[in-house]
Design a protein around this motif. Structure first.
Motif, mmCIF file in Angstrom:
data_model
loop_
_atom_site.group_PDB
_atom_site.id
_atom_site.type_symbol
_atom_site.label_atom_id
_atom_site.label_comp_id
_atom_site.label_asym_id
_atom_site.label_seq_id
_atom_site.Cartn_x
_atom_site.Cartn_y
_atom_site.Cartn_z
ATOM 1 N N PRO A 139 0.834 -1.208 0.000
ATOM 2 C CA PRO A 139 0.000 0.000 0.000
ATOM 3 C C PRO A 139 0.868 1.257 0.000
ATOM 4 N N GLY A 140 0.436 2.236 -0.800
ATOM 5 C CA GLY A 140 1.168 3.493 -0.894
ATOM 6 C C GLY A 140 2.124 3.557 -2.067
ATOM 7 N N THR A 141 2.336 2.435 -2.762
ATOM 8 C CA THR A 141 3.232 2.442 -3.914
ATOM 9 C C THR A 141 2.441 2.670 -5.196
ATOM 10 N N PHE A 142 3.154 3.031 -6.251
ATOM 11 C CA PHE A 142 2.520 3.246 -7.549
ATOM 12 C C PHE A 142 1.842 1.972 -8.035
ATOM 13 N N GLU A 143 2.509 0.852 -7.865
ATOM 14 C CA GLU A 143 1.959 -0.424 -8.336
ATOM 15 C C GLU A 143 0.646 -0.755 -7.640
ATOM 16 N N TYR A 144 0.594 -0.518 -6.347
ATOM 17 C CA TYR A 144 -0.615 -0.784 -5.587
ATOM 18 C C TYR A 144 -1.757 0.115 -6.080
ATOM 19 N N THR A 145 -1.446 1.402 -6.266
ATOM 20 C CA THR A 145 -2.455 2.354 -6.735
ATOM 21 C C THR A 145 -2.947 1.986 -8.127
ATOM 22 N N LEU A 146 -2.036 1.633 -9.016
ATOM 23 C CA LEU A 146 -2.420 1.253 -10.375
ATOM 24 C C LEU A 146 -3.300 0.013 -10.360
ATOM 25 N N ASN A 147 -2.948 -0.972 -9.566
ATOM 26 C CA ASN A 147 -3.756 -2.182 -9.451
ATOM 27 C C ASN A 147 -5.151 -1.849 -8.924
ATOM 28 N N HIS A 148 -5.227 -0.978 -7.934
ATOM 29 C CA HIS A 148 -6.527 -0.586 -7.368
ATOM 30 C C HIS A 148 -7.382 0.144 -8.408
ATOM 31 N N VAL A 149 -6.769 1.057 -9.155
ATOM 32 C CA VAL A 149 -7.508 1.818 -10.171
ATOM 33 C C VAL A 149 -8.054 0.887 -11.247
ATOM 34 N N VAL A 150 -7.229 -0.025 -11.738
ATOM 35 C CA VAL A 150 -7.675 -0.946 -12.796
ATOM 36 C C VAL A 150 -8.781 -1.858 -12.285
ATOM 37 N N ASP A 151 -8.647 -2.375 -11.076
ATOM 38 C CA ASP A 151 -9.637 -3.310 -10.547
ATOM 39 C C ASP A 151 -10.931 -2.643 -10.081
ATOM 40 N N ASN A 152 -10.874 -1.390 -9.643
ATOM 41 C CA ASN A 152 -12.040 -0.794 -9.012
ATOM 42 C C ASN A 152 -12.602 0.451 -9.688
ATOM 43 N N ASP A 153 -11.793 1.202 -10.404
ATOM 44 C CA ASP A 153 -12.249 2.498 -10.906
ATOM 45 C C ASP A 153 -12.465 2.557 -12.414
ATOM 46 N N ASN A 209 -18.261 -20.299 -28.312
ATOM 47 C CA ASN A 209 -17.214 -21.014 -29.024
ATOM 48 C C ASN A 209 -15.940 -20.179 -28.997
ATOM 49 N N GLY A 210 -14.860 -20.792 -29.347
ATOM 50 C CA GLY A 210 -13.585 -20.099 -29.324
ATOM 51 C C GLY A 210 -12.927 -20.200 -27.956
ATOM 52 N N ALA A 211 -11.660 -19.892 -27.940
ATOM 53 C CA ALA A 211 -10.889 -19.972 -26.702
ATOM 54 C C ALA A 211 -11.160 -18.752 -25.820
ATOM 55 N N PRO A 212 -11.066 -18.917 -24.513
ATOM 56 C CA PRO A 212 -11.224 -17.758 -23.623
ATOM 57 C C PRO A 212 -10.116 -16.735 -23.887
ATOM 58 N N ALA A 213 -10.475 -15.486 -23.783
ATOM 59 C CA ALA A 213 -9.508 -14.394 -23.991
ATOM 60 C C ALA A 213 -8.900 -13.999 -22.653
ATOM 61 N N TYR A 214 -7.814 -13.254 -22.716
ATOM 62 C CA TYR A 214 -7.251 -12.689 -21.496
ATOM 63 C C TYR A 214 -8.122 -11.520 -21.073
ATOM 64 N N ASP A 215 -8.397 -11.418 -19.796
ATOM 65 C CA ASP A 215 -9.187 -10.319 -19.257
ATOM 66 C C ASP A 215 -8.438 -9.008 -19.480
ATOM 67 N N PRO A 216 -9.098 -7.975 -20.024
ATOM 68 C CA PRO A 216 -8.429 -6.700 -20.241
ATOM 69 C C PRO A 216 -7.801 -6.115 -18.978
ATOM 70 N N ALA A 217 -8.370 -6.390 -17.815
ATOM 71 C CA ALA A 217 -7.806 -5.866 -16.569
ATOM 72 C C ALA A 217 -6.403 -6.414 -16.323
#
Length: 65
Positions: free
Chosen positions: A25-39, A54-62
């Motif tokens: 918590p408090g790092t750029f990586e933590y903030t970026l992860n929070h923004v992508v997952d929640n905002d 049909n077709g293969a599952p795609a990678y989640d954009p998040a």
């Protein structure tokens, strides 16, 4: 609804490493992860994938962000 490959930040990799233990918590990586997952609204990507039945599952954009 689009199907995505399952991912879990708590899973272990080839080396015993969990992503959730690496970002503090408090790092750029933590903030970026929070923004992508929640905002960010990633629903714009849903219409692009047409693999409901049909077709293969795609990678989640998040996880790609």
């Amino acid at each position: 609804m689009a199907r995505y490959k399952h991912y879990d930040y708590n899973q272990t990799k080839m080396i015993p490493l969990r992503f959730s233990d690496q970002i503090q918590p408090g790092t750029f990586e933590y903030t970026l992860n929070h923004v992508v997952d929640n905002d960010l609204d990633l629903s714009v990507f849903e219409s692009r994938y047409r693999n409901d039945y049909n077709g293969a599952p795609a990678y989640d954009p998040a996880i790609l962000l």
